[in-house]
Design a protein around this motif. Structure first.
Motif, PDB file in Angstrom:
ATOM      1  N   GLN A 567       0.822  -1.211   0.000  1.00  0.00           N
ATOM      2  CA  GLN A 567       0.000   0.000   0.000  1.00  0.00           C
ATOM      3  C   GLN A 567       0.859   1.265   0.000  1.00  0.00           C
ATOM      4  O   GLN A 567       0.535   2.249  -0.671  1.00  0.00           O
ATOM      5  CB  GLN A 567      -0.930  -0.007   1.205  1.00  0.00           C
ATOM      6  CG  GLN A 567      -2.016  -1.064   1.129  1.00  0.00           C
ATOM      7  CD  GLN A 567      -3.057  -0.886   2.220  1.00  0.00           C
ATOM      8  OE1 GLN A 567      -2.786  -0.333   3.277  1.00  0.00           O
ATOM      9  NE2 GLN A 567      -4.252  -1.370   1.964  1.00  0.00           N
ATOM     10  N   ARG A 570       2.157   1.768  -3.512  1.00  0.00           N
ATOM     11  CA  ARG A 570       1.070   2.268  -4.382  1.00  0.00           C
ATOM     12  C   ARG A 570       0.840   3.747  -4.139  1.00  0.00           C
ATOM     13  O   ARG A 570       0.534   4.509  -5.070  1.00  0.00           O
ATOM     14  CB  ARG A 570      -0.215   1.496  -4.108  1.00  0.00           C
ATOM     15  CG  ARG A 570      -0.248   0.103  -4.717  1.00  0.00           C
ATOM     16  CD  ARG A 570      -1.592  -0.560  -4.466  1.00  0.00           C
ATOM     17  NE  ARG A 570      -2.697   0.192  -5.050  1.00  0.00           N
ATOM     18  CZ  ARG A 570      -3.981  -0.038  -4.791  1.00  0.00           C
ATOM     19  NH1 ARG A 570      -4.302  -1.019  -3.940  1.00  0.00           N
ATOM     20  NH2 ARG A 570      -4.933   0.662  -5.368  1.00  0.00           N
ATOM     21  N   PRO A 575       4.210   0.213  -8.565  1.00  0.00           N
ATOM     22  CA  PRO A 575       3.422  -1.031  -8.511  1.00  0.00           C
ATOM     23  C   PRO A 575       4.211  -2.169  -7.865  1.00  0.00           C
ATOM     24  O   PRO A 575       5.436  -2.223  -7.924  1.00  0.00           O
ATOM     25  CB  PRO A 575       3.143  -1.331  -9.987  1.00  0.00           C
ATOM     26  CG  PRO A 575       4.264  -0.674 -10.721  1.00  0.00           C
ATOM     27  CD  PRO A 575       4.650   0.545  -9.933  1.00  0.00           C
TER      28      PRO A 575
END
Length: 876
Positions: A567, A570, A575
């Motif tokens: 997370q 991101r 990615p």
């Protein structure tokens, strides 16, 4: 020792509990969880003064703040209030914040002083910056005095600030129940369900029932809370205390009778024909597991064991047997336990009252598992014990799942088998060598005979390479792609990134712009900030917490670590992919099953390569290389719609160590040396893991034990560098002196140099003739060393001995090679090399002999002679 102490404490055998707790502290003084138990146990047996002396000694040895806080509690329990208060004032002045010890202080005070004095003391001693904590304990004391209205006034606003703290919720419930407002108390639980904290909701319900003396209901709620959050010690403690209140004791989990699964006929016929093993002092005649799998019925499995003892040491080792189980999922029952003499007559039988249950010993893997201990009576040399233990899974079976069985025990085994009865037609399997399959109607039996004991040895290859291993699974139409899709759909709400997680990512990456620097910063944040608490995959399934909750908790298992880093990445536009592996066993590709995994890591595309990052590895540079334990393993890379199997690369990064010795031989023959060792690669990870968690005093003591030298060795100083910086090589600077290293002789002085670090790394007490398992060297291992030598004025090394250092040698299979030479500006330089690869057990003798030969070269005796005076030819 700690677990035995807890057991004795539950059984109210307080003196025995105290002895076990004291022994546990001697073994592991940094295990702080036991300190408060020690304080309370000393007080309970009326030996508080002795407890003061015990903790004073502990403080003197370690000077640790938690030991000092425990000593303060001990002073209060002994009635020495002024001394206890003085210590706490000093601790609070040093910003010591520890809720558990503060609670202990508040609980200790009323036993020796009035509650009014306790309130005054908390307002005097309490940390001025911890007003919330101080208010909590004011509420606690007011509850203890029955002043529930005043407690509610304090606790209600506190609950709004700390509504995720079980202790605040507990005291607020006590106040509400005391005011006859049980409806409001239960409403607290409902409010936590609304914020999706079901574990705390169950705990609050448990407290409500506890206060209303509905102990059975309380126990059920605490059981649910402990199952939902097995890391929370308060939930576990509440469950244990309530179990005691309901008089169900520590072994109540096994009182139910569960019928054994009978052995198939072909198994019974085989064990009748087994020949005795007279070579071992103890051996298993047979070790058989018979499982009954029928869809729509509970899954049951019975473990049958028969063990033969041939000497007294074996009898002592087997006086208690252990069986693991999960109380939230299993019922367990000892069907029978017999001890037979050499004539086959029963001389003793097991008794349910001689069994007890403890938690699984503390490790990095958190578990709700328990261990059933079965005491074996009447053992003697020449006797046999027979036992059958059955576990039954709660609920009914819909599929067989995935089962992995290792056919090896701690003792030689004549016959080992796994039998499955019932719905066997859909089963598929995979075996390593030495396992045979036999079938009869409604039963599959896999077996092996004459299996050597399972041992733990240095440089050991994976178990599947040398012991029989069986994998059984139900045939499935699932593919790895569909399995990955199912899991990702289950994780969907966990994958959403909230604003607090985004803010953390921005803060931790700062001004970094390059992807590599961002990945490095965020991986290091997760490494340093989140404590690893592993949770078994099977018991908490595969669901991590949400990112913001992980940041708030500051702990998590491998799923939590990987999801949080996923997370965070991101959040800054990088990615990544979650990856599932098994940390020990190889993947069986023909059986798509989540049961094959016990660990989660993260894959990130970096520098043109797919990097596999494991932030639970706290002592390694995680973006540089994969850990030795997972390198080369097959894994499942999770991608929406295109999940696939992959292989974690074994990057060509060697384990490298350089040691630079600066040695001075003094006029009196003593030797002074400063050795600087630099550990890179996996060697740095291993030694960093060993020493980083220790205090400087513990570090020096542990190193002294590890260092190898047979001569008197006076350590002057020890300094580690980069212990907390895994991206940098670990350094060790060791300064020491050896008296009389060089003694007088006719030629001058004779002696040897000292090689404590080399001896620590390369010497072993193993007997190569007893080696049983094959060898695996995960990566090339290199040690480079240099020596600069300063001799007393007017002396020199005898010329005839200098040639002794010109050495080159390799072992036959090139598993170990070394070379030593002089020149290049130093007295001596050497290099030894261990080649990565898999080797048979027989090569261990070659490996060890080569290492000993190398150490012998280093230990070459040196002769120091008087140097000849140089003649200046020009002056002549």
């Amino acid at each position: 020792m700690h677990q035995l102490g807890v057991l004795k404490l539950y059984n109210q055998e307080l003196d025995l509990a105290l002895n076990y707790f004291k022994s546990a502290v001697d073994i592991h003084p940094a295990y702080y969880e036991i300190y408060t138990q020690l304080v309370n146990t000393f007080a309970s047996v009326g030996r508080a003064i002795e407890g003061v002396a015990f903790f004073q000694d502990l403080v003197q040895k370690h000077n640790d703040v938690k030991a000092i806080a425990s000593l303060s509690l001990m002073h209060f329990q002994a009635g020495q209030v002024a001394e206890g208060k003085r210590l706490y004032e000093a601790l609070f002045a040093q910003d010591f914040h520890d809720q558990e010890h503060f609670l202990g202080l508040m609980n200790a005070l009323p036993s020796k002083r009035s509650y009014a004095e306790a309130l005054e003391l908390i307002r005097t001693v309490g940390d001025k910056e911890s007003s919330l904590l101080q208010a909590l304990f004011e509420g606690l004391i007011l509850n203890n005095t029955g002043n529930f209205a005043a407690s509610l006034t304090i606790l209600k606003p506190l609950y709004q600030d700390l509504n995720s703290d079980p202790m605040v919720a507990k005291e607020l419930v006590r106040a509400l129940i005391g005011l006859k407002r049980s409806t409001d108390a239960f409403a607290l639980a409902d409010s936590h369900l609304l914020v999706k904290d079901p574990a705390l909701a169950e705990y609050i319900r448990g407290v409500c029932h506890d206060q209303l003396e509905a102990y059975e209901n309380a126990k059920a709620c605490y059981t649910n809370a402990a199952r939902l959050d097995p890391l929370n010690r308060q939930y576990q403690t509440a469950l244990v205390n309530t179990s005691s209140t309901t008089s169900q004791g520590a072994n109540s989990l096994m009182k139910a009778k569960v019928k054994a699964v009978p052995m198939p006929d072909i198994v019974e016929e085989t064990i009748k024909q087994l020949a005795p093993d007279t070579h071992a002092s103890v051996y298993e005649v047979y070790h058989i597991t018979v499982a009954d799998f029928r869809k729509g019925h509970p899954y049951r499995a019975t473990e049958y064991r028969k063990v033969k003892l041939l000497d007294q040491s074996a009898a002592s080792a087997l006086d208690t047997l252990q069986f693991g189980f999960h109380p939230t999922a299993d019922e367990i029952c000892v069907n029978y336990l017999f001890v037979r003499d050499s004539a086959g007559e029963i001389v003793a039988e097991g008794n349910v009252n001689d069994t007890f249950i403890t938690d699984v010993p503390a490790t990095e893997i958190a578990s709700d598992g328990k261990i059933l201990h079965v005491t074996v009576p009447g053992l003697a040399p020449g006797y046999e014990l027979e036992i059958a233990v059955t576990k039954q899974r709660q609920g009914t079976a819909s599929n067989f799942g995935f089962h992995h069985e290792i056919f090896a025990s701690h003792y030689p085994t004549t016959y080992r088998a796994l039998a499955i009865t019932g719905d066997t037609s859909s089963l598929d399997y995979h075996t390593t060598s030495n396992i045979a399959l036999a079938k009869q109607k409604g039963a599959y039996v896999w077996s092996s005979q004459n299996i050597p004991p399972r041992t733990q040895e240095a440089y050991q290859a994976p178990l599947e390479h040398f012991v029989p291993v069986l994998t059984v699974a139900e045939s499935s139409q699932d593919s790895w792609i569909s399995l990955g899709n199912i899991f990702l759909r289950a994780l969907r709400d966990r994958l959403e990134v909230d604003e607090s997680t985004r803010a953390t990512a921005r803060q931790e990456t700062g001004s970094a712009t390059a992807p590599r620097e961002k990945v490095k910063a965020l991986a290091r944040y997760v490494q340093k900030s989140i404590t690893y608490k592993g949770i078994e995959f099977g018991q908490r399934a595969l669901m991590p917490h949400k990112g913001s909750q992980i940041i708030h908790n500051r702990y998590g298992d491998s799923k939590d670590h990987s999801l949080l880093l996923h997370q965070l990445l991101r959040s800054v536009g990088i990615p990544s992919h979650l990856v599932l592996i098994h940390s020990r066993l190889g993947l069986k590709e023909r059986f798509p099953s989540m049961g094959q995994f016990n660990h989660m890591i993260l894959a990130v595309q970096l520098d043109g390569k797919l990097r596999y990052i494991d932030c639970t590895n706290k002592r390694a540079s995680v973006i540089e290389r994969s850990a030795d334990s997972i390198a080369g393993k097959r894994c499942l890379i999770l991608k929406e719609g295109v999940s696939k199997l992959g292989t974690i690369p074994n990057e060509d990064i060697d384990s490298r160590l350089t040691i630079d010795h600066a040695v001075t031989v003094n006029e009196d023959g003593s030797l002074d040396s400063e050795d600087v060792a630099t550990f890179s690669g996996s060697s740095g990870t291993a030694y960093r893991a060993t020493f980083a968690s220790m205090t400087p005093t513990q570090r020096e003591s542990a190193l002294k034990k590890k260092l190898g030298t047979s001569r008197p060795f006076r350590m002057r100083s020890v300094e580690f560098g980069n212990l907390d910086e895994p991206s940098q090589p670990l350094t060790l600077t060791l300064s020491y002196q050896i008296a009389d290293a060089f003694s007088a002789s006719e030629a001058g002085r004779e002696g040897k140099l000292a090689w404590p670090i080399e001896v620590m790394l390369l010497s072993t007490d193993d007997n190569p003739a007893e080696r049983q398992s094959p060898i695996r060297v995960a990566r090339n291992r290199e040690i480079h060393g240099t020596v600069t030598l300063t001799l007393p004025s007017g002396t020199a090394l005898a010329p005839s001995e200098q040639a002794a250092w010109e050495v080159q040698q390799s072992s036959e299979q090139n598993i170990f090679a070394f070379e030593a030479s002089q020149g290049n500006g130093s007295f001596l330089s050497y290099r030894c090399f261990t080649a990565a690869g898999d080797y048979p057990a027989s090569d261990y003798s070659i490996f060890q002999a080569a290492q000993e030969s190398f150490l012998n070269v280093l230990e070459t005796k040196l002769t120091l002679t008087k140097a000849a005076l140089a003649v200046d030819s020009d002056r002549e």
